[in-house]
Design an enzyme around this catalytic site. Structure first.
Site, PDB file in Angstrom:
ATOM      1  N   LYS A 242      47.251  54.250  42.175  1.00 26.19           N
ATOM      2  CA  LYS A 242      48.146  53.662  41.163  1.00 26.19           C
ATOM      3  C   LYS A 242      49.081  54.713  40.572  1.00 26.19           C
ATOM      4  CE  LYS A 242      46.855  49.335  41.119  1.00 26.19           C
ATOM      5  NZ  LYS A 242      47.792  48.301  41.565  1.00 26.19           N
TER       6      LYS A 242
ATOM      7  N   ASP B  92      26.868  52.624  30.812  1.00 25.00           N
ATOM      8  CA  ASP B  92      27.801  51.901  29.951  1.00 25.00           C
ATOM      9  C   ASP B  92      29.233  51.929  30.476  1.00 25.00           C
ATOM     10  OD1 ASP B  92      26.652  50.676  27.805  1.00 25.00           O
ATOM     11  OD2 ASP B  92      26.589  52.477  26.561  1.00 25.00           O
TER      12      ASP B  92
ATOM     13  N   SER C 257      47.449  49.986  36.275  1.00 25.60           N
ATOM     14  CA  SER C 257      46.233  49.649  35.540  1.00 25.60           C
ATOM     15  C   SER C 257      45.942  50.754  34.520  1.00 25.60           C
ATOM     16  CB  SER C 257      45.098  49.567  36.555  1.00 25.60           C
ATOM     17  OG  SER C 257      43.881  49.825  35.950  1.00 25.60           O
ATOM     18  N   SER C 258      45.151  50.431  33.496  1.00 28.35           N
ATOM     19  CA  SER C 258      44.817  51.444  32.495  1.00 28.35           C
ATOM     20  C   SER C 258      43.884  52.518  33.066  1.00 28.35           C
ATOM     21  CB  SER C 258      44.190  50.790  31.268  1.00 28.35           C
ATOM     22  OG  SER C 258      43.070  50.047  31.664  1.00 28.35           O
ATOM     23  N   CYS C 259      43.318  52.278  34.269  1.00 25.24           N
ATOM     24  CA  CYS C 259      42.446  53.295  34.906  1.00 25.24           C
ATOM     25  C   CYS C 259      43.206  54.562  35.264  1.00 25.24           C
ATOM     26  CB  CYS C 259      41.864  52.784  36.209  1.00 25.24           C
ATOM     27  SG  CYS C 259      41.050  51.252  36.082  1.00 25.24           S
TER      28      CYS C 259
ATOM     29  N   TYR D 112      41.135  54.536  43.323  1.00 21.67           N
ATOM     30  CA  TYR D 112      42.043  53.452  42.906  1.00 21.67           C
ATOM     31  C   TYR D 112      43.101  53.998  41.946  1.00 21.67           C
ATOM     32  CZ  TYR D 112      43.164  49.093  40.306  1.00 21.67           C
ATOM     33  OH  TYR D 112      43.784  48.032  39.683  1.00 21.67           O
TER      34      TYR D 112
ATOM     35  N   HIS E 295      35.118  41.741  37.346  1.00 22.97           N
ATOM     36  CA  HIS E 295      35.318  42.479  36.100  1.00 22.97           C
ATOM     37  C   HIS E 295      34.420  41.884  35.002  1.00 22.97           C
ATOM     38  CE1 HIS E 295      39.429  43.741  37.762  1.00 22.97           C
ATOM     39  NE2 HIS E 295      38.745  44.842  37.597  1.00 22.97           N
TER      40      HIS E 295
ATOM     41  N   TRP F  53      24.000  44.920  31.431  1.00 27.33           N
ATOM     42  CA  TRP F  53      23.896  46.369  31.628  1.00 27.33           C
ATOM     43  C   TRP F  53      24.375  47.140  30.401  1.00 27.33           C
ATOM     44  CZ3 TRP F  53      25.221  49.007  36.878  1.00 27.33           C
ATOM     45  CH2 TRP F  53      24.353  48.504  37.867  1.00 27.33           C
TER      46      TRP F  53
ATOM     47  N   GLY G 162      46.792  35.866  43.853  1.00 29.89           N
ATOM     48  CA  GLY G 162      45.894  36.571  42.944  1.00 29.89           C
ATOM     49  C   GLY G 162      46.028  36.054  41.524  1.00 29.89           C
ATOM     50  N   MET G 163      45.219  36.612  40.626  1.00 30.44           N
ATOM     51  CA  MET G 163      45.239  36.127  39.237  1.00 30.44           C
ATOM     52  C   MET G 163      46.613  36.347  38.596  1.00 30.44           C
ATOM     53  SD  MET G 163      42.784  36.956  36.011  1.00 30.44           S
ATOM     54  CE  MET G 163      43.012  38.710  35.993  1.00 30.44           C
TER      55      MET G 163
HETATM   56  N1  LIG Z   1      42.567  42.004  36.883  1.00 29.31           N
HETATM   57  C1  LIG Z   1      42.684  42.962  35.988  1.00 29.31           C
HETATM   58  O1  LIG Z   1      41.911  43.058  35.018  1.00 29.31           O
HETATM   59  C2  LIG Z   1      43.765  43.987  36.101  1.00 29.31           C
HETATM   60  C3  LIG Z   1      43.847  44.930  35.106  1.00 29.31           C
HETATM   61  C4  LIG Z   1      44.816  45.875  35.185  1.00 29.31           C
HETATM   62  C5  LIG Z   1      45.696  45.844  36.244  1.00 29.31           C
HETATM   63  N2  LIG Z   1      45.639  44.929  37.211  1.00 29.31           N
HETATM   64  C6  LIG Z   1      46.605  44.998  38.298  1.00 29.31           C
HETATM   65  O2  LIG Z   1      47.351  43.795  38.426  1.00 29.31           O
HETATM   66  C7  LIG Z   1      47.643  43.566  39.801  1.00 29.31           C
HETATM   67  C8  LIG Z   1      47.159  42.197  40.211  1.00 29.31           C
HETATM   68  O3  LIG Z   1      45.772  42.102  39.966  1.00 29.31           O
HETATM   69  P1  LIG Z   1      44.963  40.732  40.107  1.00 29.31           P
HETATM   70  O4  LIG Z   1      43.866  40.792  39.123  1.00 29.31           O
HETATM   71  O5  LIG Z   1      45.903  39.589  40.127  1.00 29.31           O
HETATM   72  O6  LIG Z   1      44.329  40.936  41.548  1.00 29.31           O
HETATM   73  P2  LIG Z   1      43.806  39.832  42.586  1.00 29.31           P
HETATM   74  O7  LIG Z   1      43.503  38.555  41.874  1.00 29.31           O
HETATM   75  O8  LIG Z   1      42.731  40.474  43.391  1.00 29.31           O
HETATM   76  O9  LIG Z   1      45.082  39.577  43.501  1.00 29.31           O
HETATM   77  C9  LIG Z   1      45.548  40.531  44.406  1.00 29.31           C
HETATM   78  C10 LIG Z   1      46.337  39.817  45.472  1.00 29.31           C
HETATM   79  O10 LIG Z   1      46.793  40.802  46.414  1.00 29.31           O
HETATM   80  C11 LIG Z   1      46.632  40.265  47.697  1.00 29.31           C
HETATM   81  N3  LIG Z   1      46.459  41.316  48.695  1.00 29.31           N
HETATM   82  C12 LIG Z   1      45.569  42.346  48.668  1.00 29.31           C
HETATM   83  N4  LIG Z   1      45.679  43.069  49.789  1.00 29.31           N
HETATM   84  C13 LIG Z   1      46.644  42.480  50.548  1.00 29.31           C
HETATM   85  C14 LIG Z   1      47.193  42.763  51.812  1.00 29.31           C
HETATM   86  N5  LIG Z   1      46.784  43.808  52.548  1.00 29.31           N
HETATM   87  N6  LIG Z   1      48.167  41.958  52.294  1.00 29.31           N
HETATM   88  C15 LIG Z   1      48.589  40.888  51.573  1.00 29.31           C
HETATM   89  N7  LIG Z   1      48.108  40.579  50.340  1.00 29.31           N
HETATM   90  C16 LIG Z   1      47.137  41.366  49.849  1.00 29.31           C
HETATM   91  C17 LIG Z   1      45.371  39.445  47.621  1.00 29.31           C
HETATM   92  O11 LIG Z   1      45.354  38.554  48.702  1.00 29.31           O
HETATM   93  P3  LIG Z   1      44.025  37.755  49.128  1.00 29.31           P
HETATM   94  O12 LIG Z   1      44.041  36.560  48.223  1.00 29.31           O
HETATM   95  O13 LIG Z   1      44.239  37.422  50.557  1.00 29.31           O
HETATM   96  O14 LIG Z   1      42.869  38.684  48.900  1.00 29.31           O
HETATM   97  C18 LIG Z   1      45.534  38.785  46.256  1.00 29.31           C
HETATM   98  O15 LIG Z   1      46.276  37.603  46.363  1.00 29.31           O
HETATM   99  C19 LIG Z   1      46.990  44.695  40.579  1.00 29.31           C
HETATM  100  O16 LIG Z   1      47.935  45.689  40.845  1.00 29.31           O
HETATM  101  C20 LIG Z   1      45.970  45.237  39.637  1.00 29.31           C
HETATM  102  O17 LIG Z   1      45.747  46.602  39.866  1.00 29.31           O
HETATM  103  C21 LIG Z   1      44.675  43.967  37.162  1.00 29.31           C
END
Ligand SMILES: NC(=O)c1ccc[n+]([C@@H]2O[C@H](COP(=O)([O-])OP(=O)(O)OC[C@H]3O[C@@H](n4cnc5c(N)ncnc54)[C@H](OP(=O)(O)O)[C@@H]3O)[C@@H](O)[C@H]2O)c1
Length: 318
Positions: free
Chosen positions: A139, A281, A106-108, A135, A182, A205, A13-14
Protein backbone atom coordinates in the site's frame (compact mmCIF):
# COMPACT_ATOMS: atom_id res chain seq x y z
CA UNK A 1 -22.02 16.05 -23.80
CA UNK A 2 -20.40 12.60 -23.67
CA UNK A 3 -20.65 10.66 -20.45
CA UNK A 4 -17.67 10.45 -18.10
CA UNK A 5 -16.30 6.91 -18.34
CA UNK A 6 -15.26 5.57 -14.94
CA UNK A 7 -13.54 2.24 -14.25
CA UNK A 8 -14.24 0.88 -10.77
CA UNK A 9 -11.64 -1.82 -10.11
CA UNK A 10 -12.95 -4.25 -7.48
CA UNK A 11 -16.63 -3.41 -8.08
CA UNK A 12 -17.82 -6.62 -6.39
CA UNK A 13 -16.01 -5.82 -3.15
CA UNK A 14 -17.43 -3.98 -0.16
CA UNK A 15 -16.07 -0.55 -1.16
CA UNK A 16 -16.26 -1.07 -4.94
CA UNK A 17 -19.95 -2.03 -4.77
CA UNK A 18 -20.68 1.06 -2.63
CA UNK A 19 -18.89 3.20 -5.25
CA UNK A 20 -21.10 1.66 -7.96
CA UNK A 21 -24.21 2.46 -5.88
CA UNK A 22 -23.15 6.08 -5.42
CA UNK A 23 -21.94 6.73 -8.97
CA UNK A 24 -24.81 5.20 -10.92
CA UNK A 25 -27.73 7.32 -12.13
CA UNK A 26 -25.42 10.22 -12.83
CA UNK A 27 -24.06 11.35 -16.16
CA UNK A 28 -21.51 8.58 -15.92
CA UNK A 29 -20.76 5.35 -17.75
CA UNK A 30 -19.47 2.88 -15.16
CA UNK A 31 -17.09 0.23 -16.48
CA UNK A 32 -16.57 -2.95 -14.45
CA UNK A 33 -14.77 -6.24 -15.01
CA UNK A 34 -14.86 -9.16 -12.63
CA UNK A 35 -11.83 -11.32 -11.93
CA UNK A 36 -12.80 -13.97 -14.54
CA UNK A 37 -13.03 -11.31 -17.26
CA UNK A 38 -9.90 -9.42 -16.23
CA UNK A 39 -7.37 -10.64 -13.67
CA UNK A 40 -5.83 -7.37 -12.52
CA UNK A 41 -2.51 -9.08 -11.69
CA UNK A 42 -2.09 -9.80 -15.44
CA UNK A 43 -0.10 -6.92 -16.90
CA UNK A 44 -0.73 -7.64 -20.60
CA UNK A 45 -4.48 -8.03 -20.23
CA UNK A 46 -4.76 -4.93 -18.04
CA UNK A 47 -2.77 -2.95 -20.63
CA UNK A 48 -5.02 -4.17 -23.43
CA UNK A 49 -8.14 -3.37 -21.42
CA UNK A 50 -7.01 0.26 -21.01
CA UNK A 51 -6.02 0.50 -24.69
CA UNK A 52 -9.47 -0.72 -25.77
CA UNK A 53 -11.57 1.41 -23.40
CA UNK A 54 -11.31 5.16 -23.28
CA UNK A 55 -11.42 5.50 -19.51
CA UNK A 56 -11.54 8.99 -17.91
CA UNK A 57 -11.22 8.08 -14.22
CA UNK A 58 -10.12 5.03 -12.21
CA UNK A 59 -11.17 4.11 -8.66
CA UNK A 60 -8.60 1.54 -7.49
CA UNK A 61 -10.70 -0.43 -4.98
CA UNK A 62 -9.40 -3.89 -5.99
CA UNK A 63 -7.00 -5.50 -3.56
CA UNK A 64 -6.29 -8.65 -1.60
CA UNK A 65 -7.78 -7.74 1.79
CA UNK A 66 -8.08 -9.61 5.10
CA UNK A 67 -7.68 -9.63 8.88
CA UNK A 68 -4.67 -10.60 11.03
CA UNK A 69 -5.10 -14.33 10.43
CA UNK A 70 -5.22 -14.02 6.63
CA UNK A 71 -2.28 -11.57 6.58
CA UNK A 72 -0.21 -13.94 8.71
CA UNK A 73 -1.11 -17.04 6.72
CA UNK A 74 -0.75 -15.65 3.17
CA UNK A 75 1.98 -12.95 3.34
CA UNK A 76 3.35 -13.77 -0.13
CA UNK A 77 -0.08 -13.45 -1.74
CA UNK A 78 -0.71 -10.19 0.10
CA UNK A 79 2.45 -8.50 -1.13
CA UNK A 80 2.52 -10.00 -4.65
CA UNK A 81 -1.14 -9.52 -5.60
CA UNK A 82 -1.45 -6.02 -4.16
CA UNK A 83 1.77 -4.80 -5.80
CA UNK A 84 0.75 -6.30 -9.14
CA UNK A 85 -2.83 -5.00 -9.14
CA UNK A 86 -1.91 -1.42 -8.27
CA UNK A 87 1.23 -1.31 -10.46
CA UNK A 88 -0.69 -2.59 -13.49
CA UNK A 89 -3.56 -0.18 -12.98
CA UNK A 90 -1.49 2.92 -12.25
CA UNK A 91 1.04 2.36 -15.02
CA UNK A 92 -1.54 1.35 -17.67
CA UNK A 93 -3.62 4.40 -16.75
CA UNK A 94 -0.58 6.60 -17.30
CA UNK A 95 0.30 4.89 -20.61
CA UNK A 96 -3.13 5.53 -22.18
CA UNK A 97 -3.51 9.03 -20.75
CA UNK A 98 -5.97 8.54 -17.88
CA UNK A 99 -5.57 11.76 -15.94
CA UNK A 100 -7.50 10.98 -12.77
CA UNK A 101 -7.08 7.97 -10.50
CA UNK A 102 -7.90 7.39 -6.83
CA UNK A 103 -5.83 4.79 -4.99
CA UNK A 104 -7.41 3.21 -1.91
CA UNK A 105 -4.95 2.34 0.84
CA UNK A 106 -5.37 1.54 4.49
CA UNK A 107 -4.45 2.79 7.97
CA UNK A 108 -2.04 -0.21 8.22
CA UNK A 109 0.50 1.90 6.30
CA UNK A 110 1.40 3.77 9.50
CA UNK A 111 4.12 2.71 11.94
CA UNK A 112 3.15 0.57 14.90
CA UNK A 113 4.22 3.29 17.34
CA UNK A 114 2.91 6.30 15.39
CA UNK A 115 1.65 9.26 17.43
CA UNK A 116 -2.13 9.11 17.88
CA UNK A 117 -4.35 10.37 16.34
CA UNK A 118 -2.21 9.45 13.33
CA UNK A 119 -1.50 12.28 10.94
CA UNK A 120 -0.56 11.67 7.30
CA UNK A 121 3.03 12.79 7.95
CA UNK A 122 3.62 9.78 10.27
CA UNK A 123 4.10 7.67 7.12
CA UNK A 124 7.58 6.05 7.02
CA UNK A 125 8.50 7.45 10.45
CA UNK A 126 8.98 4.02 12.09
CA UNK A 127 8.60 0.24 11.96
CA UNK A 128 5.35 -1.31 10.76
CA UNK A 129 3.16 -3.81 12.64
CA UNK A 130 4.82 -7.15 11.64
CA UNK A 131 1.56 -9.09 11.13
CA UNK A 132 0.49 -7.00 8.13
CA UNK A 133 3.85 -5.64 6.97
CA UNK A 134 3.70 -7.18 3.44
CA UNK A 135 0.23 -5.68 2.83
CA UNK A 136 1.30 -2.31 4.27
CA UNK A 137 4.48 -2.20 2.18
CA UNK A 138 2.41 -2.78 -0.97
CA UNK A 139 0.00 0.00 0.00
CA UNK A 140 2.87 2.39 0.75
CA UNK A 141 4.31 1.58 -2.69
CA UNK A 142 0.92 2.48 -4.21
CA UNK A 143 0.92 5.91 -2.56
CA UNK A 144 4.53 6.54 -3.60
CA UNK A 145 3.74 5.42 -7.16
CA UNK A 146 0.88 7.92 -7.43
CA UNK A 147 3.12 10.65 -6.00
CA UNK A 148 6.02 9.80 -8.32
CA UNK A 149 3.76 9.82 -11.40
CA UNK A 150 2.35 13.19 -10.29
CA UNK A 151 5.86 14.57 -9.78
CA UNK A 152 7.16 13.34 -13.14
CA UNK A 153 4.06 13.56 -15.36
CA UNK A 154 1.66 16.16 -13.97
CA UNK A 155 3.00 18.98 -16.14
CA UNK A 156 3.77 16.92 -19.25
CA UNK A 157 0.68 14.66 -19.17
CA UNK A 158 -1.80 16.32 -16.80
CA UNK A 159 -1.61 13.35 -14.40
CA UNK A 160 -3.48 13.85 -11.10
CA UNK A 161 -3.39 10.60 -9.06
CA UNK A 162 -4.65 10.84 -5.47
CA UNK A 163 -4.64 8.45 -2.50
CA UNK A 164 -7.16 7.96 0.31
CA UNK A 165 -6.38 6.04 3.53
CA UNK A 166 -9.50 4.80 5.33
CA UNK A 167 -9.74 3.66 8.90
CA UNK A 168 -11.43 0.26 9.54
CA UNK A 169 -14.45 -0.04 7.24
CA UNK A 170 -17.65 -2.05 7.66
CA UNK A 171 -21.02 -2.37 5.97
CA UNK A 172 -23.02 -4.38 3.41
CA UNK A 173 -20.88 -6.63 1.25
CA UNK A 174 -18.28 -7.30 3.97
CA UNK A 175 -16.43 -10.62 4.21
CA UNK A 176 -17.92 -12.89 6.90
CA UNK A 177 -15.40 -15.71 6.60
CA UNK A 178 -15.08 -17.22 10.14
CA UNK A 179 -11.26 -16.98 10.09
CA UNK A 180 -10.32 -14.36 7.50
CA UNK A 181 -12.73 -11.53 8.34
CA UNK A 182 -12.18 -8.15 10.02
CA UNK A 183 -13.42 -7.38 13.54
CA UNK A 184 -17.02 -6.17 12.86
CA UNK A 185 -18.10 -8.94 10.44
CA UNK A 186 -16.30 -11.43 12.73
CA UNK A 187 -18.35 -10.25 15.73
CA UNK A 188 -21.64 -10.19 13.78
CA UNK A 189 -21.00 -13.75 12.61
CA UNK A 190 -20.12 -14.98 16.13
CA UNK A 191 -23.04 -13.31 17.94
CA UNK A 192 -25.59 -14.28 15.30
CA UNK A 193 -24.35 -17.87 15.33
CA UNK A 194 -24.51 -17.91 19.16
CA UNK A 195 -28.07 -16.51 19.08
CA UNK A 196 -29.47 -19.04 16.59
CA UNK A 197 -27.73 -21.93 18.38
CA UNK A 198 -28.79 -20.75 21.89
CA UNK A 199 -25.19 -20.69 23.15
CA UNK A 200 -24.52 -19.46 26.69
CA UNK A 201 -21.51 -17.35 25.86
CA UNK A 202 -19.16 -16.09 23.18
CA UNK A 203 -15.41 -16.01 23.83
CA UNK A 204 -13.43 -13.27 22.10
CA UNK A 205 -9.67 -13.00 21.67
CA UNK A 206 -7.62 -10.65 23.87
CA UNK A 207 -8.58 -8.28 26.67
CA UNK A 208 -11.21 -6.20 24.89
CA UNK A 209 -9.29 -3.02 25.77
CA UNK A 210 -7.74 -2.03 22.39
CA UNK A 211 -9.39 1.04 20.94
CA UNK A 212 -10.54 1.21 17.32
CA UNK A 213 -12.21 3.62 14.91
CA UNK A 214 -14.73 2.57 12.23
CA UNK A 215 -16.29 4.14 9.15
CA UNK A 216 -19.44 2.96 7.38
CA UNK A 217 -18.73 1.97 3.78
CA UNK A 218 -21.23 4.45 2.28
CA UNK A 219 -19.26 7.26 3.95
CA UNK A 220 -16.07 5.79 2.46
CA UNK A 221 -17.65 5.84 -1.01
CA UNK A 222 -18.80 9.43 -0.51
CA UNK A 223 -15.34 10.45 0.71
CA UNK A 224 -13.67 8.77 -2.28
CA UNK A 225 -15.92 10.47 -4.83
CA UNK A 226 -15.50 13.80 -3.02
CA UNK A 227 -11.71 13.52 -2.99
CA UNK A 228 -11.50 12.42 -6.62
CA UNK A 229 -13.48 15.47 -7.73
CA UNK A 230 -12.31 18.24 -5.43
CA UNK A 231 -10.52 21.05 -7.21
CA UNK A 232 -6.77 20.36 -7.60
CA UNK A 233 -5.89 23.69 -6.03
CA UNK A 234 -7.77 22.76 -2.83
CA UNK A 235 -6.23 19.25 -2.78
CA UNK A 236 -2.74 20.66 -3.30
CA UNK A 237 -3.18 23.24 -0.54
CA UNK A 238 -3.89 20.52 2.06
CA UNK A 239 -1.27 18.01 0.82
CA UNK A 240 2.32 18.13 -0.44
CA UNK A 241 4.12 16.49 -3.34
CA UNK A 242 5.69 13.79 -1.16
CA UNK A 243 2.93 13.51 1.44
CA UNK A 244 -0.10 13.53 -0.81
CA UNK A 245 -2.36 10.90 0.77
CA UNK A 246 -5.45 11.78 2.80
CA UNK A 247 -6.85 9.93 5.84
CA UNK A 248 -10.54 9.31 6.29
CA UNK A 249 -12.17 8.23 9.52
CA UNK A 250 -15.15 9.03 11.71
CA UNK A 251 -13.09 10.77 14.40
CA UNK A 252 -14.70 8.51 17.05
CA UNK A 253 -13.08 5.53 18.76
CA UNK A 254 -14.29 2.86 21.16
CA UNK A 255 -12.89 -0.26 22.85
CA UNK A 256 -13.37 -3.73 21.37
CA UNK A 257 -15.41 -4.54 24.50
CA UNK A 258 -17.76 -1.59 23.87
CA UNK A 259 -18.03 -2.60 20.21
CA UNK A 260 -18.80 -6.22 21.15
CA UNK A 261 -21.52 -5.11 23.59
CA UNK A 262 -23.12 -2.87 20.94
CA UNK A 263 -23.15 -5.67 18.36
CA UNK A 264 -24.44 -8.18 20.92
CA UNK A 265 -27.38 -5.85 21.63
CA UNK A 266 -28.14 -5.22 17.92
CA UNK A 267 -28.03 -8.95 17.13
CA UNK A 268 -30.15 -9.74 20.21
CA UNK A 269 -27.80 -12.32 21.75
CA UNK A 270 -28.68 -12.77 25.45
CA UNK A 271 -25.61 -14.74 26.66
CA UNK A 272 -22.29 -13.57 28.09
CA UNK A 273 -19.14 -12.22 26.47
CA UNK A 274 -15.85 -13.73 27.73
CA UNK A 275 -12.38 -12.53 26.83
CA UNK A 276 -9.56 -15.05 26.37
CA UNK A 277 -6.67 -12.97 27.67
CA UNK A 278 -4.10 -15.57 26.61
CA UNK A 279 -4.72 -14.52 22.98
CA UNK A 280 -3.07 -11.45 21.40
CA UNK A 281 -4.77 -8.05 21.33
CA UNK A 282 -3.10 -6.57 18.27
CA UNK A 283 -2.17 -2.89 18.27
CA UNK A 284 -3.56 -1.06 21.36
CA UNK A 285 -4.86 2.02 19.57
CA UNK A 286 -5.36 2.93 15.92
CA UNK A 287 -7.02 6.29 15.47
CA UNK A 288 -6.64 8.40 12.36
CA UNK A 289 -6.36 12.17 12.30
CA UNK A 290 -8.91 13.16 9.64
CA UNK A 291 -8.35 16.93 9.76
CA UNK A 292 -7.01 17.01 6.21
CA UNK A 293 -10.17 15.61 4.65
CA UNK A 294 -12.33 17.68 7.00
CA UNK A 295 -10.46 20.80 5.85
CA UNK A 296 -10.96 19.72 2.24
CA UNK A 297 -14.70 19.75 3.05
CA UNK A 298 -15.75 16.16 3.81
CA UNK A 299 -17.47 14.86 6.96
CA UNK A 300 -18.93 11.42 7.66
CA UNK A 301 -22.71 10.99 8.09
CA UNK A 302 -23.51 7.54 9.51
CA UNK A 303 -23.16 6.92 13.27
CA UNK A 304 -21.63 3.58 14.32
CA UNK A 305 -24.92 2.35 15.80
CA UNK A 306 -26.95 3.20 12.67
CA UNK A 307 -24.27 1.68 10.44
CA UNK A 308 -24.18 -1.53 12.51
CA UNK A 309 -27.97 -1.88 12.39
CA UNK A 310 -27.94 -1.53 8.57
CA UNK A 311 -25.03 -3.96 8.32
CA UNK A 312 -26.75 -6.60 10.46
CA UNK A 313 -30.02 -6.22 8.52
CA UNK A 314 -28.07 -6.79 5.32
CA UNK A 315 -26.29 -9.82 6.86
CA UNK A 316 -29.50 -11.62 7.82
CA UNK A 317 -31.11 -10.82 4.45
CA UNK A 318 -28.27 -12.53 2.52
N1 LIG B 1 -12.40 -3.39 4.48
C1 LIG B 1 -11.71 -2.55 5.23
O1 LIG B 1 -11.88 -2.47 6.46
C2 LIG B 1 -10.69 -1.64 4.63
C3 LIG B 1 -10.05 -0.77 5.47
C4 LIG B 1 -9.11 0.06 4.95
C5 LIG B 1 -8.85 0.02 3.59
N2 LIG B 1 -9.48 -0.82 2.76
C6 LIG B 1 -9.12 -0.80 1.35
O2 LIG B 1 -10.24 -0.54 0.52
C7 LIG B 1 -10.10 -1.26 -0.70
C8 LIG B 1 -11.31 -2.12 -0.94
O3 LIG B 1 -11.47 -3.01 0.15
P1 LIG B 1 -12.76 -3.94 0.32
O4 LIG B 1 -12.97 -4.10 1.77
O5 LIG B 1 -13.85 -3.46 -0.55
O6 LIG B 1 -12.18 -5.31 -0.24
P2 LIG B 1 -12.98 -6.56 -0.84
O7 LIG B 1 -14.40 -6.55 -0.39
O8 LIG B 1 -12.15 -7.77 -0.56
O9 LIG B 1 -12.97 -6.26 -2.40
C9 LIG B 1 -11.81 -6.34 -3.17
C10 LIG B 1 -12.21 -6.57 -4.61
O10 LIG B 1 -11.01 -6.67 -5.39
C11 LIG B 1 -11.19 -7.72 -6.30
N3 LIG B 1 -9.91 -8.31 -6.68
C12 LIG B 1 -8.93 -8.77 -5.86
N4 LIG B 1 -7.93 -9.29 -6.59
C13 LIG B 1 -8.30 -9.18 -7.89
C14 LIG B 1 -7.68 -9.54 -9.11
N5 LIG B 1 -6.48 -10.14 -9.15
N6 LIG B 1 -8.33 -9.28 -10.27
C15 LIG B 1 -9.55 -8.69 -10.25
N7 LIG B 1 -10.18 -8.29 -9.11
C16 LIG B 1 -9.55 -8.55 -7.95
C17 LIG B 1 -12.00 -8.75 -5.56
O11 LIG B 1 -12.58 -9.62 -6.49
P3 LIG B 1 -13.24 -11.02 -6.06
O12 LIG B 1 -14.63 -10.63 -5.66
O13 LIG B 1 -13.18 -11.85 -7.29
O14 LIG B 1 -12.41 -11.56 -4.93
C18 LIG B 1 -13.00 -7.86 -4.83
O15 LIG B 1 -14.11 -7.58 -5.64
C19 LIG B 1 -8.80 -2.05 -0.59
O16 LIG B 1 -7.77 -1.35 -1.22
C20 LIG B 1 -8.54 -2.10 0.87
O17 LIG B 1 -7.16 -2.17 1.13
C21 LIG B 1 -10.42 -1.67 3.26
Amino acid sequence: MSKLKIFIAGHKGMVGSALVRFLQNKNIEIVTKDRRELDLTDQINVNNFFKNNKIDQVYLAAAKVGGIHANNTYPAEFIYENLMIQTNLIHSSYLVGVKKLLFLGSSCIYPKNANQPVKENELLSGKLEPTNEPYAVAKIAGIKMCESYNRQYSLSHGIDYRSIMPTNLYGPGDNYHPENSHVIPGLIYRFHDAKVNNLESVTLWGTGTPRREFLYVDDMARASIYLMNIDKKIYDEETSLMCSHVNVGSGKELTIKELAETIKEIVGFKGNINFDQSKPDGISRKFLDSKRINNIGFNYLTSLKDGLIKTYQNYIKN
